[in-house]
Enzyme design. Structure first.
Site, PDB file in Angstrom:
ATOM      1  N   LYS A   1      52.842  51.118  35.525  1.00 47.65           N
ATOM      2  CA  LYS A   1      52.629  50.894  36.959  1.00 47.65           C
ATOM      3  C   LYS A   1      53.963  50.830  37.681  1.00 47.65           C
ATOM      4  O   LYS A   1      54.956  50.403  37.102  1.00 47.65           O
ATOM      5  CB  LYS A   1      51.891  49.573  37.192  1.00 47.65           C
TER       6      LYS A   1
ATOM      7  N   GLY B   1      47.323  50.089  45.656  1.00 48.09           N
ATOM      8  CA  GLY B   1      46.097  50.874  45.733  1.00 48.09           C
ATOM      9  C   GLY B   1      45.993  51.930  44.652  1.00 48.09           C
ATOM     10  O   GLY B   1      45.423  52.993  44.864  1.00 48.09           O
TER      11      GLY B   1
ATOM     12  N   GLU C   1      51.841  47.345  30.888  1.00 44.13           N
ATOM     13  CA  GLU C   1      50.994  46.257  30.401  1.00 44.13           C
ATOM     14  C   GLU C   1      49.811  46.845  29.658  1.00 44.13           C
ATOM     15  O   GLU C   1      49.548  48.046  29.711  1.00 44.13           O
ATOM     16  CB  GLU C   1      50.561  45.327  31.557  1.00 44.13           C
ATOM     17  N   LYS C   2      49.079  45.984  28.973  1.00 46.07           N
ATOM     18  CA  LYS C   2      47.881  46.379  28.246  1.00 46.07           C
ATOM     19  C   LYS C   2      46.871  46.967  29.238  1.00 46.07           C
ATOM     20  O   LYS C   2      46.681  46.416  30.326  1.00 46.07           O
ATOM     21  CB  LYS C   2      47.292  45.138  27.571  1.00 46.07           C
TER      22      LYS C   2
ATOM     23  N   HIS D   1      36.442  44.046  39.199  1.00 46.31           N
ATOM     24  CA  HIS D   1      37.501  43.636  40.123  1.00 46.31           C
ATOM     25  C   HIS D   1      37.017  42.394  40.876  1.00 46.31           C
ATOM     26  O   HIS D   1      36.101  42.484  41.687  1.00 46.31           O
ATOM     27  CB  HIS D   1      37.792  44.779  41.097  1.00 46.31           C
TER      28      HIS D   1
ATOM     29  N   GLU E   1      44.238  39.255  43.393  1.00 48.51           N
ATOM     30  CA  GLU E   1      43.317  40.170  42.700  1.00 48.51           C
ATOM     31  C   GLU E   1      43.393  39.983  41.193  1.00 48.51           C
ATOM     32  O   GLU E   1      44.486  39.850  40.637  1.00 48.51           O
ATOM     33  CB  GLU E   1      43.711  41.630  42.977  1.00 48.51           C
TER      34      GLU E   1
ATOM     35  N   GLU F   1      47.498  41.807  41.323  1.00 45.43           N
ATOM     36  CA  GLU F   1      48.487  41.767  42.411  1.00 45.43           C
ATOM     37  C   GLU F   1      47.996  40.821  43.496  1.00 45.43           C
ATOM     38  O   GLU F   1      46.868  40.319  43.436  1.00 45.43           O
ATOM     39  CB  GLU F   1      48.734  43.159  42.986  1.00 45.43           C
TER      40      GLU F   1
ATOM     41  N   ARG G   1      47.898  39.247  53.176  1.00 48.28           N
ATOM     42  CA  ARG G   1      47.328  39.487  54.506  1.00 48.28           C
ATOM     43  C   ARG G   1      45.863  39.074  54.523  1.00 48.28           C
ATOM     44  O   ARG G   1      45.296  38.765  53.472  1.00 48.28           O
ATOM     45  CB  ARG G   1      47.393  40.991  54.813  1.00 48.28           C
TER      46      ARG G   1
ATOM     47  N   ARG H   1      31.022  48.520  53.944  1.00 48.49           N
ATOM     48  CA  ARG H   1      31.977  49.144  54.868  1.00 48.49           C
ATOM     49  C   ARG H   1      31.347  50.443  55.347  1.00 48.49           C
ATOM     50  O   ARG H   1      31.053  51.342  54.537  1.00 48.49           O
ATOM     51  CB  ARG H   1      33.278  49.490  54.152  1.00 48.49           C
TER      52      ARG H   1
HETATM   53  C1  MV4 Z   1      44.663  48.079  35.720  1.00 44.28           C
HETATM   54  C2  MV4 Z   1      43.513  48.634  35.138  1.00 44.28           C
HETATM   55  C3  MV4 Z   1      43.314  48.424  33.795  1.00 44.28           C
HETATM   56  N1  MV4 Z   1      44.210  47.712  33.065  1.00 44.28           N
HETATM   57  N2  MV4 Z   1      45.530  47.379  34.971  1.00 44.28           N
HETATM   58  C4  MV4 Z   1      44.037  49.947  40.077  1.00 44.28           C
HETATM   59  C5  MV4 Z   1      44.579  49.486  41.383  1.00 44.28           C
HETATM   60  C6  MV4 Z   1      45.646  48.510  41.104  1.00 44.28           C
HETATM   61  N3  MV4 Z   1      45.521  47.399  41.966  1.00 44.28           N
HETATM   62  C7  MV4 Z   1      45.457  48.120  39.680  1.00 44.28           C
HETATM   63  N4  MV4 Z   1      44.461  48.999  39.121  1.00 44.28           N
HETATM   64  C8  MV4 Z   1      44.077  48.920  37.822  1.00 44.28           C
HETATM   65  N5  MV4 Z   1      44.924  48.210  37.028  1.00 44.28           N
HETATM   66  C9  MV4 Z   1      45.307  47.207  33.664  1.00 44.28           C
HETATM   67  N6  MV4 Z   1      46.188  46.526  32.949  1.00 44.28           N
HETATM   68  C10 MV4 Z   1      42.635  49.354  35.938  1.00 44.28           C
HETATM   69  C11 MV4 Z   1      42.912  49.486  37.301  1.00 44.28           C
HETATM   70  C12 MV4 Z   1      41.914  50.197  38.068  1.00 44.28           C
HETATM   71  C13 MV4 Z   1      41.166  49.566  39.056  1.00 44.28           C
HETATM   72  C14 MV4 Z   1      41.356  48.222  39.381  1.00 44.28           C
HETATM   73  C15 MV4 Z   1      40.625  47.606  40.382  1.00 44.28           C
HETATM   74  C16 MV4 Z   1      39.649  48.325  41.066  1.00 44.28           C
HETATM   75  C17 MV4 Z   1      39.435  49.631  40.762  1.00 44.28           C
HETATM   76  C18 MV4 Z   1      40.177  50.270  39.754  1.00 44.28           C
HETATM   77  C19 MV4 Z   1      39.930  51.608  39.451  1.00 44.28           C
HETATM   78  C20 MV4 Z   1      40.670  52.228  38.487  1.00 44.28           C
HETATM   79  C21 MV4 Z   1      41.663  51.525  37.793  1.00 44.28           C
END
Ligand code: MV4
Length: 446
Positions: free
Chosen positions: A158, A164, A200-201, A208, A275, A288, A292, A338
């Protein structure tokens, strides 16, 4: 309390903030671009100031024009809403330098929580659960491989400054990881002006779940429980709800307390969202922090009865949060749809133009947050959300039934909207059983 606030935003959130101001006896100054000159909510403002041409960079993103408007109108404070300048530490700092209160966090608090590597560091120190991974930014390929061996594949790369979902790469073995590190660094530098990346893993199946928090200038921080935002497509949320279906309340309380601890450790003032991803065993991992007020804040307002926008103004003015954690209770269930001017039949293509028909639903437990009226022209310059439909009821089942009937009542044309898709979701048996994860919608659309 403030006498006058400038609202540095547009559309439904500008109207939402204006309403909070007026209920608090505060004058609301709206700004608008030439594309929004006819927007009907501007008539409700105590003053409306044109700040430039349609493109965001010439208006809603133009800091010097906003500060000029604030000085001309002699406001005490600026509310940034969401998007545009809301998460810009430089804007928060400039407001402070100009002796205008920024309704939101200080640039220092944004620094500790806005940048993902820095945020994970702050989270570990506050004992907030995070994914196992690199301690800080990854310098080179060898370091990445060492960390990946330690935590095991799959891993995800990342960008520290990304948001986003931008700049993410999933790596299922060493070869892929090696070939992706340099490219990810270069891409992050080009896209965000910051080449810092971390690994990260990677969690395959997740929900979510985010925690609404609020901090004041007196060292207090509370949480307003959670929202489940798993129903999304390409990182655009379609439906949000609270409480998260089927999650152990003790677990949510623990995560909520952790989220409040996190913003408190950053001396955070205002509304923030922490989140998390939740795995199948209901373990939480922080992703994260959004520094806001969020689009989906009404879901939390409906179940807690707390006016989050009003609270953001109160604490910015230096007041203490007027309730205790133990008094924040979740009552019933709320869902938000929405409503986007997009055509789900055509890959969610934006559907701008004049709205000839706009007949929103009403009745018990139905809330509409929208700046749209019949005859309104959706400008092509900004995002496509034309409003939000929020329903509240005693149980999730009743809330889904209420949302389905409200969506059926809602008549919008000739532009295409997400309403038919959301109605289909309310009728979907997996959704009704709470069997949702972050890939649910993409599976359904296939
Ligand atoms: C992740 C993940 C799986 N494992 N991190 C996508 C947006 C960003 N805020 C972080 N995201 C993700 N991080 C780890 N370690 C999968 C996602 C992710 C996701 C997260 C929240 C809502 C929708 C998503 C769609 C695809 C991937």
């Amino acid at each position: 309390m403030f006498k006058r606030i400038l609202i540095a935003n547009r559309g439904e959130i500008a109207l939402r903030i204006l309403r909070a101001c007026h209920e608090m006896g505060i004058e609301a100054v709206c700004v608008y671009s030439k594309a929004d000159a006819e927007a009907p909510y501007l008539r409700l403002a105590d003053r409306a100031i044109c700040i430039g041409d349609a493109p965001s960079k010439d208006s809603y993103l133009n800091i010097s024009r906003l500060i000029s408007a604030a000085e001309i109108a002699d406001v005490d404070a600026i509310h940034p809403g969401y998007g545009f300048l809301a998460e810009r530490a430089d804007f928060s700092a400039i407001c402070r330098d100009c002796k205008i209160t920024f309704i939101g966090p200080s640039p220092e608090a944004m620094g500790k929580l806005g940048d993902k590597v820095e945020c994970k560091r702050t989270a570990r120190a506050a004992k907030v659960p995070v994914f196992p991974g690199s301690e800080g930014a990854i310098e080179d390929e060898e370091e990445a491989v060492r960390v990946a061996e330690e935590i095991g594949y799959p891993v995800i790369i990342k960008a520290s400054a990304g948001g986003g979902g931008r700049g993410m790469r999933v790596c299922r073995n060493e070869a892929t990881l090696r070939s992706n590190i340099k490219a990810a660094q270069q891409e992050a530098l080009a896209a965000f002006g910051n080449g810092a990346i971390f690994i990260e893993k990677f969690l395959e199946h997740a929900r979510h779940i985010e925690i609404q928090t609020l901090g004041d200038r007196h060292g207090h921080a509370v949480h307003l429980w959670e929202r489940d935002c798993s129903v999304q497509r390409r990182h655009q949320k379609i439906i949000e709800e609270s409480p998260a279906p089927g999650v152990d309340r003790k677990k949510v309380a623990q995560v909520g307390e952790a989220a409040a601890r996190l913003i408190k450790s950053a001396d955070y003032c205002g509304a923030a969202t922490v989140e998390f991803l939740m795995d199948e065993k209901q373990n939480f991992y922080m992703l994260e922090v959004n520094t806001r007020v969020q689009v989906e804040h009404p879901v939390t307002e409906m179940v807690t009865g707390i006016d989050i926008v009003k609270m953001s103004i109160l604490v910015a003015a230096g007041e203490t949060i007027p309730f205790k954690q133990k008094d924040v209770e979740v009552r019933g269930h709320a869902i938000e749809c929405r409503i986007n001017a997009e055509d789900p039949e055509r890959g969610f293509m934006p559907s701008a133009g004049r709205i000839e028909t706009w007949q929103p639903p009403g009745g018990l437990g139905v809330r509409i947050d929208s700046h749209v009226v019949q005859g309104y022209r959706v400008p092509p310059n900004y995002d496509s959300m034309v409003g939000k439909l929020i329903c509240h009821a005693d149980t999730r089942e009743l809330c889904i039934a209420r949302m389905a009937r409200a969506l059926r009542e809602f008549a919008v044309g000739p532009i295409k909207t997400t309403i038919p898709l959301q109605l289909r979701l309310m009728e979907n048996s997996d959704f009704r059983q709470g069997g949702i994860d972050i890939h649910f919608l993409e599976r359904l659309l296939k």
